[in-house]
Design an enzyme around this catalytic site. Structure first.
Site, PDB file in Angstrom:
ATOM      1  N   ASP A 294       0.861  -1.175   0.000  1.00  0.00           N
ATOM      2  CA  ASP A 294       0.000   0.000   0.000  1.00  0.00           C
ATOM      3  C   ASP A 294       0.911   1.243   0.000  1.00  0.00           C
ATOM      4  O   ASP A 294       2.124   1.151   0.239  1.00  0.00           O
ATOM      5  CB  ASP A 294      -0.959  -0.001   1.198  1.00  0.00           C
ATOM      6  CG  ASP A 294      -2.200   0.853   0.903  1.00  0.00           C
ATOM      7  OD1 ASP A 294      -2.109   1.771   0.053  1.00  0.00           O
ATOM      8  OD2 ASP A 294      -3.259   0.624   1.512  1.00  0.00           O
TER       9      ASP A 294
HETATM   10  C1  NOJ Z   1      -4.016   3.857  -0.060  1.00  0.00           C
HETATM   11  C2  NOJ Z   1      -5.176   2.909   0.004  1.00  0.00           C
HETATM   12  O1  NOJ Z   1      -5.177   2.218   1.234  1.00  0.00           O
HETATM   13  C3  NOJ Z   1      -5.196   1.911  -1.137  1.00  0.00           C
HETATM   14  O2  NOJ Z   1      -6.377   1.186  -1.077  1.00  0.00           O
HETATM   15  C4  NOJ Z   1      -5.040   2.622  -2.452  1.00  0.00           C
HETATM   16  O3  NOJ Z   1      -5.084   1.682  -3.507  1.00  0.00           O
HETATM   17  C5  NOJ Z   1      -3.745   3.393  -2.471  1.00  0.00           C
HETATM   18  N1  NOJ Z   1      -3.748   4.362  -1.376  1.00  0.00           N
HETATM   19  C6  NOJ Z   1      -3.526   4.111  -3.799  1.00  0.00           C
HETATM   20  O4  NOJ Z   1      -4.446   5.112  -3.948  1.00  0.00           O
END
Ligand code: NOJ
Length: 768
Positions: A294
């Site tokens: 993430d």
């Molecule tokens: C953080 C989020 O938790 C995740 O779900 C997402 O895909 C990424 N940011 C990218 O935006």
């Protein structure tokens, strides 16, 4: 005279390989078992050949992904220098092509970039949010929606979505409940697979499709207190039986990538958790794609008090099984893995293993042959009217009718001369789409007010009053990304005036439609709450409007169960519309005026009050379960609405539940049939739900578990027999007693009906 040159053997070989590769990698190449294997082999050979030519730095570059909110010269230079393998967050095909050119024409080995984006519920055409799509209980609608989203995203040059989010969520305080399929592993698994099929098509690299990403592996939905990003403590039994199954289902549907989660899972950060990312995902499940972290979750390993410093974070995430680091700016992989390699903390072989599936994915997508996107045709695809029609149908199929006293819905237009449309969400072009929309044009969104006005006709007057404004105490960090500006907040005097105006508008009408709920930034990431109450003064407004004595239809726009306990007693009709997307108003108008019939069902248990959470139907029984007061002395322990609940304008009756054999052997299937009849004059849909309960065994099992469902459309008075199969997998679970998957010999209860309180019952036994 033409001379024919006989090629030498080396040329014949090269020619043969090229022809084979062109054939195998051609996106229109059809798949059969043998050809899939040959294709896989060709991909592997090509990735291996490329890998041999790469320097260590170039390999590490492929493991690095960065955000590109505003791509500039520095980013382009890093791309040309081979330091970036993937870029996320671009939606403009011209910008995408520009960066791709830097990679393909400017970098030494011409390796194309992979462009990613959170395409969660549509791209330009916004579909209902995932929790709504789950409420359709209709995998084919879900698959179609994500296929449309994929086609639009692919048209602008996006190859990869960070979806589906398949986290089970049993605590609605957690804002991200809106992004998943709710509380149930069976429904969640069906929705996970449907989304993967929709995004990816028949195979990885299928034309007009994109690669999916099952996230966030794993347990993110169990965040303590529902507070976003907080630690999750999940027993092995719950992980295996509840939280893992949707991931496993995505994997079985051939999902190309996984995303690691932010939080600590049982004391070890998910992004540094080798047991999770390697032992489970690679060794036990044989996942062959790649894992992306993430955003900045690798850096977070230091924040967790897990890694000593940034360098340690990079090495430990790498060893845990993260292939690609998603970094908001420059990442730790690029900064520290080169030194780690020199110092022997990581090896070349390990580096190759990490890079390989990323190269393979790029090869499968055909990016080496077709790195660029056709900017001219993108517009036509993303503006397709057919896509808007699909979005409207999906919105209609996902709405859940929670209350309809006296059959007030569907509205008979001739009965109402003055309709009041009231509420902060009734005419908001942004809020109806929900979170995670970056490419939508808000101007084309149809609000509730517009939809109602369009269909009300000339003889009915439609008056609008906003009534109240609602906002977060702490603004969303994503506010800057939202298109369109929020209006200025009212001062106290204006607020009073607007409130009174709304009540007066209600008084002057003969029917009120109220659109209440949460704004789009009140659910999603960083959107958890300690309360489930209607934000702001909405409850007061609702009570004041109901006090006028006019009939009220409450339309909810939200992504979590809100506290509507008062409304469920005092408001005659309640329609859960969720965040329906681009076509919200048209879908809602069709539903309230009866052009379509609600048939969605709740994908979660709806609590009476926030103090009850987590509340879910598949709990286990213990001492004196039948005595309400033993659980809370101040509150029922039952929900306001049970899991699987939803009304219709039709009525249905279930009968004749049959279990094929009263006794089966372990490993055998059991066939269940049940008759469902539409007992009304209105054609409509019912979701036939099948629940089981294992009466005894090596562990206590939940009081009920969903093990089958089917959404059926029935004409007036039509009766149909629905067949469902209970397989060995349905009767097997992970037992904490044996620490293994087990099928117990036991007696099983079976229920079939329209929600999780279904009463039609039978039993069968599993022996030996
Ligand atoms: C953080 C989020 O938790 C995740 O779900 C997402 O895909 C990424 N940011 C990218 O935006």
């Amino acid at each position: 005279m033409t001379t024919i040159r006989i090629p030498d053997s080396k040329h014949v070989l090269i020619l043969a390989i090229s022809v084979a590769l062109a054939l195998f990698l051609n996106p229109s190449f059809t798949t059969g078992q043998t050809s899939v294997r040959q294709r896989d082999k060709a991909v592997e050979v090509r990735a291996e050949t490329l890998l041999k030519q790469m320097t260590a730095d170039e390999k590490i570059g492929q493991l690095s992904q960065t955000f590109a909110f505003a791509p500039g010269a520095t980013l382009e230079k890093r791309i040309r220098d081979g330091q970036i393998g993937s870029v996320l967050f671009l939606t403009d095909p011209a910008q995408i092509n520009k960066l791709q050119r830097a990679a393909v024409e400017g970098s030494r080995l011409h390796i194309p970039l992979l462009f990613g984006l959170d395409v969660i519920h549509g791209f330009r055409t916004v579909f209902p949010v995932p929790i709504a799509m789950a409420a359709s209980w209709d995998p084919s609608t879900v698959e179609k929606a994500q296929a449309v989203a994929a086609e639009e995203a692919r048209a602008v040059g996006i190859h990869w979505t960070f979806a589906p989010m398949v986290d089970i969520a049993r605590d609605p305080r957690w804002g991200r409940i809106v992004e998943g399929a709710g509380e149930d592993p069976y429904l969640g698994s069906a929705m996970a697979a449907a989304q993967v099929r929709g995004f990816q098509g028949e195979y990885l690299g299928a034309p007009n499709h994109i690669i999916a990403c099952a996230k966030h592996f794993a347990g993110y939905g169990a965040a303590e207190g529902g507070r976003d990003y907080e630690a999750a403590s999940v027993s092995d039994e719950q992980l295996q039986n509840v939280y893992f199954p949707p991931f496993r289902s995505a994997l079985d549907a051939n999902v190309g990538t996984f995303m690691s989660a932010y939080m600590d899972l049982n004391g070890v950060p998910a992004t540094g958790n080798r047991w999770l990312l390697h032992d489970v995902l690679r060794d036990q499940w044989h996942f062959k794609g790649f894992v992306v972290s993430d955003a900045d979750a690798v850096k977070d390993l230091k924040t967790h008090g897990f890694a000593m410093d940034a360098a340690d974070a990079a090495v430990r995430a790498f060893h845990a099984g993260v292939n690609m680091e998603m970094a908001v700016g420059s990442g730790d992989f690029g900064a520290y893995l080169p030194l780690a390699l020199k110092e022997g903390r990581i090896t070349v072989a390990q580096l190759d293993d990490a890079v390989r599936p990323i190269l393979e994915t790029k090869i499968r997508l055909g990016l080496f042959e077709h790195p660029y996107v056709d900017e001219a045709s993108a517009k036509q695809i993303i503006e397709s009217p057919d896509h808007r029609t699909e979005a409207r149908k999906a919105a209609e199929r996902s709405a859940v009718l929670l209350r309809n006293e006296g059959g007030i819905l569907p509205l008979k237009l001739s009965a109402y001369k003055n309709i009041a449309v009231i509420g902060p969400l009734a005419d908001s072009k942004w809020d109806m789409q929900g979170p995670w929309t970056f490419a939508n044009d808000a101007n084309e969104n149809v609000t509730v007010l517009n939809g109602i006005r369009d269909q009300a006709g000339r003889d009915t007057d439609v008056e609008y009053a906003q009534g109240v404004q609602i906002s977060r105490k702490f603004p969303s960090p994503f506010a800057a990304l939202l298109r369109g500006k929020r209006p200025e907040p009212w001062n106290e005097e204006q607020a009073k005036e607007q409130f009174s105006k709304a009540v007066q508008t209600a008084r002057n009408s003969d029917l009120v439609l109220m659109a209440l709920g949460e704004t789009q930034d009140m659910t999603g990431e960083v959107a958890s709450r300690s309360s489930l109450d209607l934000p702001g003064q909405q409850q007061q407004l609702l009570e004041a409007v109901v006090a006028t004595g006019k009939p009220v239809v409450l339309i909810l726009l939200n992504g979590r169960p809100l506290n509507i306990t008062w409304a469920a007693e005092h408001v005659p009709a309640i329609l859960e519309a969720w965040y329906p997307g681009t076509q919200a108003g048209n879908a809602i108008a069709n539903l309230v005026f009866g052009k379509s019939v609600p048939g969605g069902k709740l994908p979660f248990t709806w609590p009476r009050n926030v103090g009850q959470v987590p509340l879910f139907y598949a709990h286990t029984l213990s001492h004196a379960p039948q005595r309400q007061g033993t659980r809370y002395w101040n509150e029922e322990s039952t929900p306001l609405f049970p899991f699987g609940f939803g009304l219709s304008y039709s009525t249905f009756q279930f009968s004749n539940l049959q279990v094929s054999k009263p006794q089966i052997y372990k490993g055998d299937n059991s066939e269940i049939t049940v008759d469902v009849e539409n007992t009304s004059n209105v054609p409509g849909d019912e979701v036939v739900q099948l629940y089981i309960h294992q009466q005894y065994g090596s562990s206590s099992r939940p009081v009920r578990e969903l093990k089958g469902f089917s959404r059926v459309s029935l004409h007036a008075h039509e009766k149909r027999t629905v067949r469902m199969l209970l397989t060995k997998d349905d009767l097997t679970y992970w037992s904490s007693a044996t620490k293994s998957w087990i099928q117990d010999a036991s007696t099983f209860d079976v229920w079939a009906g329209g929600d999780s309180t279904a009463e039609l019952h039978s039993t069968f036994a599993v022996v030996r």
